[in-house]
Write a protein that holds these residues in place. Sequence first.
Motif, PDB file in Angstrom:
ATOM      1  N   ALA A 279       8.903  11.016  11.102  1.00  0.00           N
ATOM      2  CA  ALA A 279       8.516   9.608  10.931  1.00  0.00           C
ATOM      3  C   ALA A 279       8.945   9.042   9.585  1.00  0.00           C
ATOM      4  CB  ALA A 279       7.003   9.477  11.093  1.00  0.00           C
TER       5      ALA A 279
ATOM      6  N   TRP B 197      10.749  -1.422  15.383  1.00  0.00           N
ATOM      7  CA  TRP B 197       9.695  -0.468  15.735  1.00  0.00           C
ATOM      8  C   TRP B 197       9.463  -0.549  17.237  1.00  0.00           C
ATOM      9  CZ3 TRP B 197       7.123   2.470  11.979  1.00  0.00           C
ATOM     10  CH2 TRP B 197       7.442   2.146  10.651  1.00  0.00           C
TER      11      TRP B 197
ATOM     12  N   SER C  52       5.653  -3.142  14.091  1.00  0.00           N
ATOM     13  CA  SER C  52       4.912  -2.352  15.079  1.00  0.00           C
ATOM     14  C   SER C  52       3.762  -3.184  15.649  1.00  0.00           C
ATOM     15  CB  SER C  52       4.411  -1.049  14.469  1.00  0.00           C
ATOM     16  OG  SER C  52       3.597  -1.301  13.363  1.00  0.00           O
ATOM     17  N   ALA C  53       3.221  -4.117  14.852  1.00  0.00           N
ATOM     18  CA  ALA C  53       2.133  -4.959  15.356  1.00  0.00           C
ATOM     19  C   ALA C  53       2.629  -5.868  16.486  1.00  0.00           C
ATOM     20  CB  ALA C  53       1.551  -5.796  14.220  1.00  0.00           C
TER      21      ALA C  53
ATOM     22  N   GLU D  29      -0.438  -7.332   5.342  1.00  0.00           N
ATOM     23  CA  GLU D  29      -1.354  -8.004   6.265  1.00  0.00           C
ATOM     24  C   GLU D  29      -2.734  -7.376   6.078  1.00  0.00           C
ATOM     25  OE1 GLU D  29       0.197  -7.719  10.243  1.00  0.00           O
ATOM     26  OE2 GLU D  29       2.186  -8.389   9.593  1.00  0.00           O
TER      27      GLU D  29
ATOM     28  N   ARG E 217      -4.746  -6.377   8.189  1.00  0.00           N
ATOM     29  CA  ARG E 217      -5.026  -5.280   9.114  1.00  0.00           C
ATOM     30  C   ARG E 217      -4.318  -3.985   8.713  1.00  0.00           C
ATOM     31  NH1 ARG E 217      -0.131  -5.059  11.082  1.00  0.00           N
ATOM     32  NH2 ARG E 217      -0.564  -2.942  11.740  1.00  0.00           N
TER      33      ARG E 217
ATOM     34  N   GLU F 126      -0.299   2.786   5.901  1.00  0.00           N
ATOM     35  CA  GLU F 126       0.866   2.003   6.347  1.00  0.00           C
ATOM     36  C   GLU F 126       1.576   1.357   5.162  1.00  0.00           C
ATOM     37  OE1 GLU F 126       0.193  -0.056  10.529  1.00  0.00           O
ATOM     38  OE2 GLU F 126      -1.639  -0.085   9.364  1.00  0.00           O
TER      39      GLU F 126
ATOM     40  N   ARG G  91       3.506   4.063   3.189  1.00  0.00           N
ATOM     41  CA  ARG G  91       4.674   4.609   3.889  1.00  0.00           C
ATOM     42  C   ARG G  91       5.710   3.529   4.211  1.00  0.00           C
ATOM     43  NH1 ARG G  91       4.860   9.362   6.164  1.00  0.00           N
ATOM     44  NH2 ARG G  91       6.158   8.475   7.815  1.00  0.00           N
TER      45      ARG G  91
END
Lengths: 755, 160
Positions: A34, A43, A124-125, B20, B22, B27, B30
């Motif tokens: 990853a 993504w 990815s969202a 963001e 969220r 995240e 990375r």
Amino acid sequence: MNDIISEKKLKVIGTSPDRPDGVPKLTGTAQYGADHSLPGMLWAKVLRSPHAHARLLKIDYTKALALPGVKGIITSADLPEQKFDYLGPERVAQNFWHMTRNILAREKVLYEGHAIAAVAATTSAIADAALKLIVVDYEILPHVIDVEEAMADNAPLLFEDMITRGVTPPPTKASNISKRIQFQLGDPDSAFKTAEEIVEMHFKTAPVHQGYIEPHACLARADQDGQAEVWSSSQGHFVIRTMTAKLLGMKTGDLRCHASEIGGAFGGKTVVYLEPLAVALSRKTGHPVKITMTREEVFKASGPTSGASMTIKIGVMRDGTLVAAEGIFKYQAGAFPGSPVMNGCMCGFAPYDIANARTIGYDVVCNRPKAVAYRAPGSPISAFAVESTMDMVAKRIGMDPIQLRLKNIAKIGTPLLWGAKHGHAGFAETLQALQKHPHYQSPLGKNQGRGVAVGYWFNGGGESSCTVNVNEDGTVVVATGSPDIGGSRASTAQMAAETLGIAYEGVRPIIADTNSVGYTQATGGSRVTFATGMTVINACKKIIAEMCLRAAKIWKIESENVIWEDGSARPAGKRAGEFPPLTFKEIAAKRTATGGPIVASDSVNAEGQAPGFSAQFCDVEVDPETGAVKIVRYVAAQDVGRAIHPKYCEGQITGGVVQGIGWALNEEYIYNSAGRLENAGFLDYRMPVASDIPMIEAILVEVPNPNHPYGVKGVAEANIVPPMAAIANAVHGATGRRLTDLPMSPPKVLAALDA
Amino acid sequence: MSKQHVTTQINGNSVEFLCETRQTLLEVLRDELHLTGTKEGCGTGDCGACTVTVDSKMVCSCLFLGVEAEGKSIQTIEGMAQGDKLHVLQRKFTEHAALQCGICTPGMLIAAQTLLERNPDPTEEQTRYWLSGNLCRCTGYNQIIHAVLDAAKELRGAKS
């Protein structure tokens, strides 16, 4: 040539140097699956079935595709159909008709988590949001989870046209039984009649996941001219290439696969789930595409090993001689055929010399994720049943369990169920090493018991390749095609250094991509130190021959009068003593003047691997109030042939044992009545943590394999075969209750105590 | 959705990033800051592969929002070695063969470091319990425990 090596004293082999790939892993710079990224990368996320079994009527992704940021969506309609055909040796056969349906469902979804579509988006969202806009019409079908229920006459069928293979004449009616296999030696039916005691028992095991900490992940980049490149976490990037190219209809040479660092696999990363999707999406969108699984996806959609239902019957004389044995093994394959039941049938009785034996195996599909290899695939399952029964045999005739096994242990020449004969020693030596351990005589406390079990595994040989490049400063780069999961770069470098007679630190082992080194099978079957080691040794021998030629050129003498000793060329024969020796480094420095680059490549299809064998005992304490089983002491002996890197050999053993402890005591897939997995996370799928267990004591037994220059036998797998039975036998010793259903979780143990 | 501006310290450096609300710290580390040494094993706080410290407290970065890093001091695996000098724990992990695949190693090292900061002389049992939130599937833990106890010993020796 082997004599040269075995005669001299080993300098590097048998030591435990720091691994060459250690520092990047300790400082966080190592690149796992990853961790790769490319500019402009998208993504991707995968839409998965919420149903255990349903017909796919319609997939409408119009709304998802219209979502800003979504760049492409694929379904099975984007992949070519594959021919229905079982390819490769029966034990590990692959069927691409099944494989393409597993990576993206076609007519039906066959398990909760079955992939249906994949979406690539700028974040990815957004990809996640797009999944929710895909509309799928399902016709929900009845499902089946349990293996015995799947074999029943009225079971819901996963494939309406599946006719059991291996039965003559073939059945006329379709069933969930993909295959029946049988092995037989002698005449067990008659032999059972001569037995003085017969023990017959029934067992069940639950599917367990390999539990690697790194979820599946890959990055792909496709060009408009048909080429593509993949970076992914796998046990074999050549396997990824073969499967992905075939599943997408690409030319093999157009797909270049890189082995990222790999965060654990244990057999579970020998197949493809994501790579074909990422390449297909990259082709469709023109962008690099990254896909990673969540842990929930790993549990629901990547392979556990089979659960099983088994019956074992063993006939014995009162002096301990085993006269007959029979095993019936029903293994869940999951949604597509291919459980390791054949291995289970072959390995279960393999430790013993039993003249009359039969095993029958059934490969059964059911609505679970497709089973994939897990460390000695198939063997731990059948060994749990056989070794538990062996314990009852020992108790029935009042014999020490190690003594019973020693009395019947297979030796060189003992026939095997599948027609071959044992070719290697080491089983008795391993049992004796275990027997001699001082703790085998240690007194046991209240509620404590001791259990013994053994385990057999084939170990592997096969295809491996390498290239050795000598650098101008006398260092070498050894490029192989074997992804390194547990320290194989260290053992590779050690074998190269030993063969060349140079320092370990002068060898830089790397894993080359599929287009930069010859074909190499996956890192699996405990094959790498044996087979890849062999090709590395061969290539190093070629380097030595070349170095001698170069020395002859420098000295202007005949090459037959040059020998290689302790890392230097020396004049010999009639030229002996005429010149001072030339070191590896000195010859390397004269590369250009003596003929140019010094390079050797080698490939093998290695044969002559020796089987793995492990004998173990454990002491447990059972809490009568809670039913919890605590491991008090654990000793595992294993024949390793010769330990190239003893600390990593021990690590393989301690790691395999602890996975076995999890399998024995906690781990299982729990399904609800709708066929949905209820424990798809590490909180509820409870793998052993540091505080659950004591130090595992590993005993390295070294009975060298004569077919390998340094005596190597594979070490990675045999260690996971005995623990489930060893623990069940210890629980029986502690409580007088026989647990025959894995895992031996506290409620089950408590129920047995109350029974 | 508009992104939030966050100012924080990571491994001793002032860092500003946009994220963001969220997004987890994992995240952000990375995918936004390219500090991929911190690993995702589960995303639910059960495996410990993403362990970092926030103001010297051990945290699963998958359970911590990026925006919560505002004004805090974060340490990740990338900040453990001092230049080319490995931390004693890092050295002991390789000496004891305490890593096989290495995916749990960054989180395991951060967790071990916080243990030794609080308890320079832990028993085997204390070490096992402290590290029980960090899953390792390869080693069976033997070598990890040995490495941590050996590092503790060396660190105590260096101080006395």
